[in-house]
Design a protein around this motif. Structure first.
Motif, PDB file in Angstrom:
ATOM      1  N   ALA A 208      -7.694 -19.649  14.145  1.00  0.00           N
ATOM      2  CA  ALA A 208      -7.245 -20.255  15.401  1.00  0.00           C
ATOM      3  C   ALA A 208      -5.840 -20.827  15.220  1.00  0.00           C
ATOM      4  CB  ALA A 208      -8.207 -21.358  15.837  1.00  0.00           C
ATOM      5  N   VAL A 209      -5.057 -20.795  16.287  1.00  0.00           N
ATOM      6  CA  VAL A 209      -3.702 -21.359  16.283  1.00  0.00           C
ATOM      7  C   VAL A 209      -3.555 -22.244  17.513  1.00  0.00           C
ATOM      8  CG1 VAL A 209      -1.224 -20.877  16.295  1.00  0.00           C
ATOM      9  CG2 VAL A 209      -2.788 -19.317  15.118  1.00  0.00           C
ATOM     10  N   VAL A 210      -3.144 -23.470  17.296  1.00  0.00           N
ATOM     11  CA  VAL A 210      -2.931 -24.423  18.391  1.00  0.00           C
ATOM     12  C   VAL A 210      -1.495 -24.935  18.310  1.00  0.00           C
ATOM     13  CG1 VAL A 210      -3.542 -26.703  19.265  1.00  0.00           C
ATOM     14  CG2 VAL A 210      -5.347 -25.133  18.545  1.00  0.00           C
ATOM     15  N   THR A 211      -0.836 -24.992  19.462  1.00  0.00           N
ATOM     16  CA  THR A 211       0.534 -25.503  19.500  1.00  0.00           C
ATOM     17  C   THR A 211       0.528 -26.983  19.869  1.00  0.00           C
ATOM     18  OG1 THR A 211       1.372 -23.332  20.161  1.00  0.00           O
ATOM     19  CG2 THR A 211       2.810 -25.220  20.544  1.00  0.00           C
ATOM     20  N   TYR A 212       1.233 -27.768  19.073  1.00  0.00           N
ATOM     21  CA  TYR A 212       1.369 -29.199  19.349  1.00  0.00           C
ATOM     22  C   TYR A 212       2.846 -29.567  19.196  1.00  0.00           C
ATOM     23  CZ  TYR A 212       1.069 -34.263  18.890  1.00  0.00           C
ATOM     24  OH  TYR A 212       1.261 -35.611  19.059  1.00  0.00           O
ATOM     25  N   LYS A 213       3.491 -29.887  20.336  1.00  0.00           N
ATOM     26  CA  LYS A 213       4.923 -30.178  20.363  1.00  0.00           C
ATOM     27  C   LYS A 213       5.693 -29.025  19.722  1.00  0.00           C
ATOM     28  CE  LYS A 213       4.299 -35.175  20.662  1.00  0.00           C
ATOM     29  NZ  LYS A 213       4.546 -36.496  20.073  1.00  0.00           N
ATOM     30  N   GLU A 214       6.477 -29.308  18.669  1.00  0.00           N
ATOM     31  CA  GLU A 214       7.270 -28.234  18.063  1.00  0.00           C
ATOM     32  C   GLU A 214       6.536 -27.546  16.916  1.00  0.00           C
ATOM     33  OE1 GLU A 214       8.008 -31.806  15.531  1.00  0.00           O
ATOM     34  OE2 GLU A 214       7.819 -31.405  17.686  1.00  0.00           O
ATOM     35  N   LYS A 215       5.233 -27.857  16.757  1.00  0.00           N
ATOM     36  CA  LYS A 215       4.468 -27.316  15.625  1.00  0.00           C
ATOM     37  C   LYS A 215       3.455 -26.268  16.086  1.00  0.00           C
ATOM     38  CE  LYS A 215       4.327 -31.819  13.277  1.00  0.00           C
ATOM     39  NZ  LYS A 215       3.418 -32.846  12.741  1.00  0.00           N
ATOM     40  N   LYS A 216       3.112 -25.374  15.146  1.00  0.00           N
ATOM     41  CA  LYS A 216       1.967 -24.487  15.308  1.00  0.00           C
ATOM     42  C   LYS A 216       0.972 -24.855  14.206  1.00  0.00           C
ATOM     43  CE  LYS A 216       3.753 -20.310  17.493  1.00  0.00           C
ATOM     44  NZ  LYS A 216       4.001 -18.856  17.299  1.00  0.00           N
ATOM     45  N   ILE A 217      -0.224 -25.278  14.615  1.00  0.00           N
ATOM     46  CA  ILE A 217      -1.270 -25.651  13.660  1.00  0.00           C
ATOM     47  C   ILE A 217      -2.165 -24.425  13.456  1.00  0.00           C
ATOM     48  CG2 ILE A 217      -3.169 -27.222  13.148  1.00  0.00           C
ATOM     49  CD1 ILE A 217      -1.870 -29.182  15.174  1.00  0.00           C
TER      50      ILE A 217
ATOM     51  N   ILE B 114       0.811 -25.859   8.704  1.00  0.00           N
ATOM     52  CA  ILE B 114       1.682 -26.116   9.863  1.00  0.00           C
ATOM     53  C   ILE B 114       2.908 -25.217   9.792  1.00  0.00           C
ATOM     54  CG2 ILE B 114       3.107 -27.838  11.046  1.00  0.00           C
ATOM     55  CD1 ILE B 114       1.294 -29.986   9.765  1.00  0.00           C
ATOM     56  N   GLU B 115       3.269 -24.639  10.927  1.00  0.00           N
ATOM     57  CA  GLU B 115       4.542 -23.930  11.066  1.00  0.00           C
ATOM     58  C   GLU B 115       5.404 -24.741  12.027  1.00  0.00           C
ATOM     59  OE1 GLU B 115       4.445 -19.651  11.794  1.00  0.00           O
ATOM     60  OE2 GLU B 115       2.297 -19.716  11.314  1.00  0.00           O
ATOM     61  N   LYS B 116       6.657 -24.989  11.631  1.00  0.00           N
ATOM     62  CA  LYS B 116       7.560 -25.775  12.479  1.00  0.00           C
ATOM     63  C   LYS B 116       8.764 -24.944  12.879  1.00  0.00           C
ATOM     64  CE  LYS B 116       6.472 -30.313  10.463  1.00  0.00           C
ATOM     65  NZ  LYS B 116       7.045 -31.505   9.804  1.00  0.00           N
ATOM     66  N   ASP B 117       9.363 -25.348  14.001  1.00  0.00           N
ATOM     67  CA  ASP B 117      10.631 -24.760  14.428  1.00  0.00           C
ATOM     68  C   ASP B 117      11.667 -25.043  13.351  1.00  0.00           C
ATOM     69  OD1 ASP B 117      13.108 -24.198  15.589  1.00  0.00           O
ATOM     70  OD2 ASP B 117      12.390 -24.704  17.597  1.00  0.00           O
ATOM     71  N   THR B 118      12.285 -23.995  12.806  1.00  0.00           N
ATOM     72  CA  THR B 118      13.225 -24.185  11.692  1.00  0.00           C
ATOM     73  C   THR B 118      14.407 -25.065  12.078  1.00  0.00           C
ATOM     74  OG1 THR B 118      14.287 -22.092  12.293  1.00  0.00           O
ATOM     75  CG2 THR B 118      12.652 -22.032  10.537  1.00  0.00           C
TER      76      THR B 118
END
Length: 292
Positions: free
Chosen positions: A11-20, A68-72
């Motif tokens: 599962a992938v959930v977006t929270y603000k500038e992050k992808k969990i 977590i993946e963040k906007d670079t």
């Protein structure tokens, strides 16, 4: 209903500038064997995560990961401009006083100095983000359960096929079972008649034959095996957990009856049928290890 221990969920959930991102996969195991890879921000919640997985997944070798993946652009480490300026002034002053040449490439020199690109802010987990992370965890687990259900349906179909085969083979024994009694009597009498000068009491021989044939009787084994096959089918329809272990125990009992039938057969055709039943049962035993 049979559930498999093999499964996968993501599962992938977006929270603000992050992808969990959450990923969970499982294979068969006697108990729950859980290994986790948790992003540093969520490590304080590890025990809660483990409890959630244990409550739902129950059993299996489980690998769980959350990252977590963040906007670079957002996550880029800032350069401490004030510190760069201070280093620059200090180096120029030292060069002027000592006569040491100034660096040819100022940027590469300054950016290698301590704390120029060190990220000093400490990220803390807030309740809103944790709720988003929990939603991702729950969704991934749900996908895992759906996968296990699909695999379990395939297992159940396979089990029914094998149980039907064993039942069919068991019925195919009956003609050979009825034929062997006169054959045994004929072989013994023929053997006695071929021994010169031997006299025997026919009544006593008949009593001994009855005793011998009773020892070879497989009626009880057939009845018990029939009951085990029925119980196996009924158990597959049960709800709840622990069905896999129960099916394993029933398969063991089925094996005992098949083995005893083989040892009492005293007939080549019957023994061939028993070998085929053992082969079908072994396939059940292999697959039942995957059942939850």
């Amino acid at each position: 209903m049979v559930l498999s221990m093999t499964g996968y969920g993501k599962a992938v959930v977006t929270y603000k500038e992050k992808k969990i991102n959450v990923e969970i996969k499982s294979l068969n195991s006697k108990a729950l064997d859980l290994s986790t890879r948790i992003a540093p921000l969520y490590r304080e919640k590890e025990m809660e995560i483990r409890r959630t997985i244990a409550k739902t997944v129950i059993r299996g070798k489980v690998d769980f990961a959350i990252w977590i993946e963040k906007d670079t652009a957002v996550d880029a480490t800032p350069i401490n401009a004030a510190l760069v300026e201070d280093y620059y002034r200090q180096i120029k002053d030292i060069a002027a006083k000592t006569g040491i040449p100034e660096p040819a490439d100022w940027f590469s020199t300054l950016l290698r100095l301590p704390d120029v690109t060190t990220k000093t802010d400490v990220e803390e987990l807030d309740d809103e983000e944790w709720e988003a992370a929990k939603a991702a965890i729950d969704e991934a687990i749900q996908h895992l359960i759906e996968f296990r259900t699909q695999e379990g349906a395939a297992l159940e179909k396979k089990f029914n096929e094998k149980v039907d085969n064993i039942e069919r083979l068991l019925h195919s024994i009956e003609p050979y079972e009825k034929e062997r009694v006169p054959k045994i009597r004929e072989q013994i009498v023929k053997g006695l008649e071929q021994i010169p000068g031997v006299e025997y009491d026919k009544n006593r021989l008949e009593q001994e034959l009855i005793y011998y044939i009773e020892k070879l009787d497989i009626s009880e084994e057939k009845q018990r095996l029939t009951n085990h096959l029925k119980y196996f089918r009924e158990t597959m329809k049960e709800t709840g957990h622990g069905i896999g272990k129960k099916l394993g125990f029933i398969a063991q009992e089925m094996g005992r009856e098949i083995n005893t039938t083989g040892s009492k057969s005293n007939n080549a055709e019957m023994q061939n049928i028993v070998v085929k039943m053992k082969d079908e049962l072994e396939q059940i035993k292999e697959q039942v290890l995957n059942a939850l």
